[in-house]
Scaffold this motif. Structure first.
Motif, PDB file in Angstrom:
ATOM      1  N   LEU A  27     120.777 -76.164  30.876  1.00  0.00           N
ATOM      2  CA  LEU A  27     120.342 -74.956  31.561  1.00  0.00           C
ATOM      3  C   LEU A  27     119.000 -74.485  31.064  1.00  0.00           C
ATOM      4  O   LEU A  27     118.724 -74.505  29.886  1.00  0.00           O
ATOM      5  N   ASN A  28     118.159 -74.059  31.952  1.00  0.00           N
ATOM      6  CA  ASN A  28     117.011 -73.281  31.496  1.00  0.00           C
ATOM      7  C   ASN A  28     117.070 -71.921  32.157  1.00  0.00           C
ATOM      8  O   ASN A  28     117.843 -71.716  33.096  1.00  0.00           O
ATOM      9  N   TYR A  29     116.241 -71.003  31.698  1.00  0.00           N
ATOM     10  CA  TYR A  29     116.616 -69.632  31.950  1.00  0.00           C
ATOM     11  C   TYR A  29     116.694 -69.131  33.384  1.00  0.00           C
ATOM     12  O   TYR A  29     117.701 -68.648  33.800  1.00  0.00           O
ATOM     13  N   GLU A  30     115.626 -69.254  34.190  1.00  0.00           N
ATOM     14  CA  GLU A  30     115.673 -68.495  35.424  1.00  0.00           C
ATOM     15  C   GLU A  30     116.295 -69.273  36.573  1.00  0.00           C
ATOM     16  O   GLU A  30     117.262 -68.833  37.179  1.00  0.00           O
ATOM     17  N   GLY A  74     123.210 -66.785  26.318  1.00  0.00           N
ATOM     18  CA  GLY A  74     122.867 -66.322  24.977  1.00  0.00           C
ATOM     19  C   GLY A  74     121.583 -65.520  24.967  1.00  0.00           C
ATOM     20  O   GLY A  74     121.247 -64.847  25.930  1.00  0.00           O
ATOM     21  N   LEU A  75     120.856 -65.619  23.875  1.00  0.00           N
ATOM     22  CA  LEU A  75     119.658 -64.824  23.736  1.00  0.00           C
ATOM     23  C   LEU A  75     118.406 -65.675  23.822  1.00  0.00           C
ATOM     24  O   LEU A  75     117.350 -65.313  23.316  1.00  0.00           O
ATOM     25  N   GLY A  76     118.516 -66.822  24.456  1.00  0.00           N
ATOM     26  CA  GLY A  76     117.343 -67.632  24.733  1.00  0.00           C
ATOM     27  C   GLY A  76     116.685 -68.153  23.477  1.00  0.00           C
ATOM     28  O   GLY A  76     117.364 -68.526  22.520  1.00  0.00           O
ATOM     29  N   PRO A  77     115.342 -68.161  23.452  1.00  0.00           N
ATOM     30  CA  PRO A  77     114.622 -68.770  22.339  1.00  0.00           C
ATOM     31  C   PRO A  77     115.021 -68.211  20.964  1.00  0.00           C
ATOM     32  O   PRO A  77     114.959 -68.938  19.977  1.00  0.00           O
ATOM     33  N   ILE A  78     115.401 -66.930  20.896  1.00  0.00           N
ATOM     34  CA  ILE A  78     115.697 -66.386  19.571  1.00  0.00           C
ATOM     35  C   ILE A  78     117.177 -66.498  19.211  1.00  0.00           C
ATOM     36  O   ILE A  78     117.600 -66.031  18.151  1.00  0.00           O
ATOM     37  N   ASP A  79     117.931 -67.135  20.080  1.00  0.00           N
ATOM     38  CA  ASP A  79     119.370 -67.262  19.833  1.00  0.00           C
ATOM     39  C   ASP A  79     119.671 -67.823  18.442  1.00  0.00           C
ATOM     40  O   ASP A  79     120.483 -67.298  17.699  1.00  0.00           O
ATOM     41  N   HIS A 120     111.040 -60.226  28.807  1.00  0.00           N
ATOM     42  CA  HIS A 120     111.674 -59.070  29.428  1.00  0.00           C
ATOM     43  C   HIS A 120     113.119 -59.348  29.817  1.00  0.00           C
ATOM     44  O   HIS A 120     114.021 -58.540  29.616  1.00  0.00           O
ATOM     45  N   PHE A 121     113.271 -60.519  30.372  1.00  0.00           N
ATOM     46  CA  PHE A 121     114.585 -60.955  30.828  1.00  0.00           C
ATOM     47  C   PHE A 121     115.594 -60.924  29.670  1.00  0.00           C
ATOM     48  O   PHE A 121     116.692 -60.372  29.776  1.00  0.00           O
ATOM     49  N   TYR A 122     115.187 -61.465  28.535  1.00  0.00           N
ATOM     50  CA  TYR A 122     116.123 -61.493  27.400  1.00  0.00           C
ATOM     51  C   TYR A 122     116.290 -60.121  26.747  1.00  0.00           C
ATOM     52  O   TYR A 122     117.350 -59.792  26.228  1.00  0.00           O
TER      53      TYR A 122
END
Ligand SMILES: Nc1ncnc2c1ncn2[C@@H]1O[C@H](COP(=O)(O)OP(=O)(O)OP(=O)(O)O)[C@@H](O)[C@H]1O
Ligand SMILES: [Mg+2]
Length: 420
Positions: A27-30, A74-79, A120-122
């Motif tokens: 999965l990637n984010y958007e 999750g919280l994306g890159p900072i997960d 912003h999304f995260y």
């Protein structure tokens, strides 16, 4: 089965259905989120038909979808930073700069967000459990995550360079006095002295720069309060942990979208007085509540404690003066000064040094006099130490015996040099 359980059950069913199809790693984010969202909605529809004959409120529907999405993405890159126990703080300065504090040391990481939109999304995702949002009209907010971590977000127009996110993670293990002694932030004797001060109901201000370790010290001092005492704590975001204490925790509330319903530290301080407190602890003073706090410290000897930003003991008193003045009309500067002198007994200054270590750098008595100048006496202060060319500083007793000790009833923890 009550409704909440039913909703949880539905959520689990839907999640299992969707997860069976989705491989998390691909999965990637958007792009993928909207696709997964559609799958969740479809699965939810099926489950709701089966279990509730199609009856479910829209808000509940949305809640279920968001919860599942959060769990998957999750919280994306900072997960991984959020889940790394060695990382204590995460600082995101716009999409391309992420710093962490790793065991007390500040480091830049190679983590980046794709662009501002993704960041912003995260941020919205991180905030969603707290029910809050950053908008142009409320461009900065403080929030607390379900695990107790503290969060601050600032966005444009206040932060033009892109949203700034600061996360101070809740530590699984809160630092205790022994940890501070091990880290050489304070020594054992001084710790005992402070314990005696707390036991004897002194009013204490813990001061220092941002992130210097004030709240940590406050938490430890609070742990010295005997279990029989009723403690009211007042905070913007719950940080103090006081296990096994008779504690009532009060938390402020921001205003709602219509600008109504705000409950401030000041409101809570006033209210606390009607709650039969043995102690009132205010997480941090920084404004209009100052005079109320001073008055509350002057009522009986409740043994109140608080933290505030200041660089030294004297600076702390001057700031209290300014803050008390800001928050109250019709109170003379002389009266405020007198209130401060009679309220504050002890000031502990903490500092974060360049190498990341945090230390208590002075402990000072506020003398009770009638003069118009503050009279401060250091009980502990930094003393210079030369060690084969290397200069270090160490907290040392100054030899001064504070005046308040005469009134101490409990001297069990008091180091011998303070007893006559
Ligand atoms: N003596 C110490 N040694 C190592 N780490 C510490 C020490 N004291 C505090 N910390 C850590 O430093 C961080 C900041 O501590 P704390 O919240 O107590 O600071 P603060 O001065 O209250 O910050 P703020 O200004 O944001 O209120 C926390 O992660 C805490 O665990
Ligand atoms: Mg603090």
């Amino acid at each position: 089965m009550d409704k909440l359980e039913k909703i949880q059950q539905i959520k689990e069913d839907v999640r299992n259905k969707v997860m069976a199809r989705v491989k998390k790693t691909s999965l990637n984010y958007e792009a993928d989120e909207s696709q997964v969202r559609r799958q969740i909605e479809a699965a939810l529809e099926t489950v709701v038909q089966q279990k509730m004959e199609g009856h479910i409120e829209d808000a509940v529907r949305r809640f279920i979808v968001e919860e599942i999405i959060n769990g998957i993405f999750g919280l994306g890159p900072i997960d991984r930073l959020v889940n790394d126990p060695g990382v204590w703080e995460i600082m995101v300065n716009g999409p391309k700069e992420v710093y962490v504090e790793r065991e007390g040391k500040l480091q830049k990481t190679d983590v980046v967000f794709e662009d501002e939109g993704q960041l912003h999304f995260y941020i919205e995702r991180i905030l969603s459990p707290s029910g809050r949002r950053v908008t142009e009209f409320e461009p900065y907010i403080d929030a607390r995550l379900p695990d107790g971590s503290r969060l601050n977000v600032v966005r444009a127009p206040i932060a033009p360079s892109g949203p700034v996110l600061t996360i101070r993670k809740a530590r699984h293990k809160v630092l205790e006095m022994q940890d501070l002694i091990n880290k050489r932030s304070i020594d054992e004797k001084t710790a005992h002295f402070l314990k005696a001060c707390v036991r004897n109901h002194l009013n204490i201000a813990i001061v220092g720069g941002p992130g210097a370790g004030k709240t940590t010290i406050l938490n430890i001092l609070a742990s010295f309060i005997p279990d029989v005492e009723r403690v009211i704590t007042i905070e913007d975001t719950l940080e103090l942990r006081m296990e096994n204490k008779h504690r009532v925790a009060l938390e402020t509330r921001p205003s709602n979208i219509e600008g109504k319903g705000e409950i401030t530290i000041r409101d809570l301080v006033r209210n606390a007085l009607h709650m039969r407190p043995d102690r009132i602890i205010i997480g941090e003073v920084r404004g209009g509540e100052t005079l109320d706090m001073l008055q509350c410290m002057n009522i009986g000897r409740v043994g109140s404690m608080t933290t505030m930003h200041a660089n030294s003991a004297l600076d702390a008193l001057l700031r209290l003066e300014t803050m008390a003045m800001m928050g109250s009309v019709n109170v003379s500067p002389e009266l405020i000064k007198r209130q401060i002198v009679s309220a504050i007994d002890l000031i502990i200054v903490v500092d974060r040094l360049l190498d990341g270590t945090r230390r208590v750098i002075s402990i000072t008595e506020v003398l009770k006099n009638n003069a118009m100048e503050y009279e401060l006496k250091d009980i502990y202060a930094l003393a210079r130490k030369d060690e084969g060319g290397a200069v270090t500083f160490e907290l040392k007793g100054t030899g001064y015996i504070p005046a308040f000790i005469e009134k101490f009833r409990e001297v069990e923890h008091l180091p011998a040099e303070f007893r006559r």
